[in-house]
Every structure is written in structure tokens, then in C-alpha cells.
Design a protein around this motif. Sequence first.
Motif, PDB file in Angstrom:
ATOM      1  N   LEU A 154       0.810  -1.216   0.000  1.00  0.00           N
ATOM      2  CA  LEU A 154       0.000   0.000   0.000  1.00  0.00           C
ATOM      3  C   LEU A 154       0.847   1.271   0.000  1.00  0.00           C
ATOM      4  O   LEU A 154       0.364   2.333  -0.385  1.00  0.00           O
ATOM      5  CB  LEU A 154      -0.957   0.006   1.197  1.00  0.00           C
ATOM      6  CG  LEU A 154      -2.124  -0.968   1.114  1.00  0.00           C
ATOM      7  CD1 LEU A 154      -2.860  -1.034   2.446  1.00  0.00           C
ATOM      8  CD2 LEU A 154      -3.071  -0.577  -0.018  1.00  0.00           C
ATOM      9  N   GLN A 155       2.093   1.167   0.408  1.00  0.00           N
ATOM     10  CA  GLN A 155       2.958   2.346   0.428  1.00  0.00           C
ATOM     11  C   GLN A 155       3.661   2.574  -0.911  1.00  0.00           C
ATOM     12  O   GLN A 155       4.348   3.570  -1.091  1.00  0.00           O
ATOM     13  CB  GLN A 155       3.964   2.236   1.571  1.00  0.00           C
ATOM     14  CG  GLN A 155       3.271   2.367   2.915  1.00  0.00           C
ATOM     15  CD  GLN A 155       4.152   2.051   4.095  1.00  0.00           C
ATOM     16  OE1 GLN A 155       5.297   1.651   3.944  1.00  0.00           O
ATOM     17  NE2 GLN A 155       3.611   2.216   5.295  1.00  0.00           N
ATOM     18  N   LYS A 156       3.452   1.671  -1.856  1.00  0.00           N
ATOM     19  CA  LYS A 156       4.041   1.827  -3.184  1.00  0.00           C
ATOM     20  C   LYS A 156       3.131   2.659  -4.074  1.00  0.00           C
ATOM     21  O   LYS A 156       1.960   2.838  -3.793  1.00  0.00           O
ATOM     22  CB  LYS A 156       4.290   0.458  -3.820  1.00  0.00           C
ATOM     23  CG  LYS A 156       5.347  -0.334  -3.096  1.00  0.00           C
ATOM     24  CD  LYS A 156       5.605  -1.642  -3.766  1.00  0.00           C
ATOM     25  CE  LYS A 156       6.701  -2.386  -3.002  1.00  0.00           C
ATOM     26  NZ  LYS A 156       6.986  -3.659  -3.615  1.00  0.00           N
ATOM     27  N   ARG A 157       3.692   3.170  -5.152  1.00  0.00           N
ATOM     28  CA  ARG A 157       2.949   3.964  -6.127  1.00  0.00           C
ATOM     29  C   ARG A 157       2.651   3.095  -7.343  1.00  0.00           C
ATOM     30  O   ARG A 157       3.410   2.187  -7.677  1.00  0.00           O
ATOM     31  CB  ARG A 157       3.772   5.179  -6.573  1.00  0.00           C
ATOM     32  CG  ARG A 157       4.242   6.086  -5.453  1.00  0.00           C
ATOM     33  CD  ARG A 157       3.165   6.872  -4.813  1.00  0.00           C
ATOM     34  NE  ARG A 157       2.595   7.835  -5.736  1.00  0.00           N
ATOM     35  CZ  ARG A 157       1.591   8.626  -5.436  1.00  0.00           C
ATOM     36  NH1 ARG A 157       1.038   8.569  -4.252  1.00  0.00           N
ATOM     37  NH2 ARG A 157       1.128   9.479  -6.301  1.00  0.00           N
ATOM     38  N   VAL A 158       1.560   3.393  -8.022  1.00  0.00           N
ATOM     39  CA  VAL A 158       1.181   2.701  -9.247  1.00  0.00           C
ATOM     40  C   VAL A 158       1.366   3.675 -10.400  1.00  0.00           C
ATOM     41  O   VAL A 158       0.969   4.834 -10.316  1.00  0.00           O
ATOM     42  CB  VAL A 158      -0.293   2.230  -9.188  1.00  0.00           C
ATOM     43  CG1 VAL A 158      -0.726   1.620 -10.502  1.00  0.00           C
ATOM     44  CG2 VAL A 158      -0.478   1.246  -8.045  1.00  0.00           C
ATOM     45  N   ARG A 159       1.965   3.221 -11.460  1.00  0.00           N
ATOM     46  CA  ARG A 159       2.167   4.068 -12.633  1.00  0.00           C
ATOM     47  C   ARG A 159       1.240   3.584 -13.743  1.00  0.00           C
ATOM     48  O   ARG A 159       1.194   2.409 -14.056  1.00  0.00           O
ATOM     49  CB  ARG A 159       3.623   3.970 -13.078  1.00  0.00           C
ATOM     50  CG  ARG A 159       3.964   4.899 -14.202  1.00  0.00           C
ATOM     51  CD  ARG A 159       5.426   4.841 -14.506  1.00  0.00           C
ATOM     52  NE  ARG A 159       6.121   5.654 -13.519  1.00  0.00           N
ATOM     53  CZ  ARG A 159       7.422   5.802 -13.495  1.00  0.00           C
ATOM     54  NH1 ARG A 159       8.172   5.171 -14.351  1.00  0.00           N
ATOM     55  NH2 ARG A 159       7.991   6.567 -12.595  1.00  0.00           N
ATOM     56  N   MET A 160       0.508   4.526 -14.320  1.00  0.00           N
ATOM     57  CA  MET A 160      -0.408   4.200 -15.409  1.00  0.00           C
ATOM     58  C   MET A 160       0.171   4.729 -16.718  1.00  0.00           C
ATOM     59  O   MET A 160       0.736   5.822 -16.745  1.00  0.00           O
ATOM     60  CB  MET A 160      -1.777   4.839 -15.175  1.00  0.00           C
ATOM     61  CG  MET A 160      -2.441   4.445 -13.867  1.00  0.00           C
ATOM     62  SD  MET A 160      -2.861   2.721 -13.751  1.00  0.00           S
ATOM     63  CE  MET A 160      -4.201   2.627 -14.893  1.00  0.00           C
ATOM     64  N   ASP A 161       0.003   3.978 -17.775  1.00  0.00           N
ATOM     65  CA  ASP A 161       0.494   4.374 -19.084  1.00  0.00           C
ATOM     66  C   ASP A 161      -0.672   4.892 -19.910  1.00  0.00           C
ATOM     67  O   ASP A 161      -1.605   4.150 -20.205  1.00  0.00           O
ATOM     68  CB  ASP A 161       1.141   3.158 -19.764  1.00  0.00           C
ATOM     69  CG  ASP A 161       1.767   3.499 -21.089  1.00  0.00           C
ATOM     70  OD1 ASP A 161       2.296   4.611 -21.230  1.00  0.00           O
ATOM     71  OD2 ASP A 161       1.708   2.645 -21.993  1.00  0.00           O
ATOM     72  N   LEU A 162      -0.647   6.188 -20.255  1.00  0.00           N
ATOM     73  CA  LEU A 162      -1.709   6.805 -21.041  1.00  0.00           C
ATOM     74  C   LEU A 162      -1.119   7.367 -22.327  1.00  0.00           C
ATOM     75  O   LEU A 162      -0.013   7.899 -22.322  1.00  0.00           O
ATOM     76  CB  LEU A 162      -2.351   7.967 -20.265  1.00  0.00           C
ATOM     77  CG  LEU A 162      -3.030   7.640 -18.947  1.00  0.00           C
ATOM     78  CD1 LEU A 162      -3.436   8.927 -18.240  1.00  0.00           C
ATOM     79  CD2 LEU A 162      -4.240   6.771 -19.183  1.00  0.00           C
ATOM     80  N   PRO A 163      -1.869   7.310 -23.415  1.00  0.00           N
ATOM     81  CA  PRO A 163      -1.408   7.981 -24.624  1.00  0.00           C
ATOM     82  C   PRO A 163      -1.391   9.485 -24.382  1.00  0.00           C
ATOM     83  O   PRO A 163      -2.190  10.016 -23.619  1.00  0.00           O
ATOM     84  CB  PRO A 163      -2.476   7.635 -25.665  1.00  0.00           C
ATOM     85  CG  PRO A 163      -3.277   6.527 -25.086  1.00  0.00           C
ATOM     86  CD  PRO A 163      -3.128   6.595 -23.611  1.00  0.00           C
TER      87      PRO A 163
END
Length: 170
Positions: A154-163
Motif C-alpha cells: 500500500l505504500q508503493k505507487r502505481v504508474r499508469m500508461d496513457l497515450p
Amino acid sequence: MAMTEAEKKRAQRARKKQEHDASLDSTYSYLKEPFFKWLERTDGGGDWTAAEAEMNLASIELPMFEDDRGPYPNDDAFGEDIDDCYTGYIGSIGRAEILVRSLVGAASCIASTINQYKQEEVKARLAELENPETADRATAIQEAVRLNKILDQLQKRVRMDLPSWKVTDI
């Protein structure tokens, strides 16, 4: 009192960011067909229908793009400062770009809220395991290890890939 070098640099970066945010998208001068007409003609390349389905799963209705109105609200609920949020966005494409920006911002806020809730709950379960009256210490230790692993995730970040959807300063 004179500004420090760090304060001057911060102010310079803030001015540059404000100028960047206010500048028109570099693609605007090349866009001949209005976005709303392109959506009608192509059905959004199929992705628009997929976006509608995603929004429906969240019980949210995607706004209709039936004209080339810019990204301005229908009422004055936010006051006069709201106009600053829309600087640099024009027509139905600008409205769509604001939609992306707003949805990404909302998703970030919602994810943060969910994360905070889960961390508080997991920490509360950890505190409960510290109770010396717990009968099976071996099971309590295993559960504590598992809960700490959950907290680490839960302390980690999530990276999303968007155009990319906005091009400025070119």
C-alpha cells in the motif's frame, strides 16, 4: 526582504508552468474537423465506446459531445476562478482534454482515499495482534507478517500508461 535564490527559482518555475498551462495545444492549428463531428463519423475509433462501457461500470455517464462548445461549466457553481482551469482549451476537443485531466485527477484522489482507508484498517488489525491475550502467538505472528506485507504494498505507487493527449510549446 530580498528573495533567496531558491525562492527566485521556485517563482520562475511557477511562472513557466503557468505559461505552459495557458498555452494552446500545438495541434489546434492543424485540427480542421471538430472533435464532436469526428466522434460521430468514426464512433471514436471504437475506443470511445469502450470508454463509455468503463464509465458505465462505475455508474458514471460519459458526457455527450454534440457540438463544438468549449470546456465551460453550465453554471457558476465554482465561481469566477473556474475560468483559469480552462485557459488553453478550445472547442469540443478542449472539453474532451479537460475530461481526461479531470478523470485522471479524480482517479488519483479516489485512489489516495482508498489507500488511506486501507492503511488505517490494516494498522488497526496490527494493533489488535499486539494484545498479549491472543491465544495462539504463532498464528498472530504469521498474521502480523502478512499485514506488514500488505502495508508495504500500500505504500508503493502505481504508474499508469496513457497515450499523450495534449501537446504544447512546439
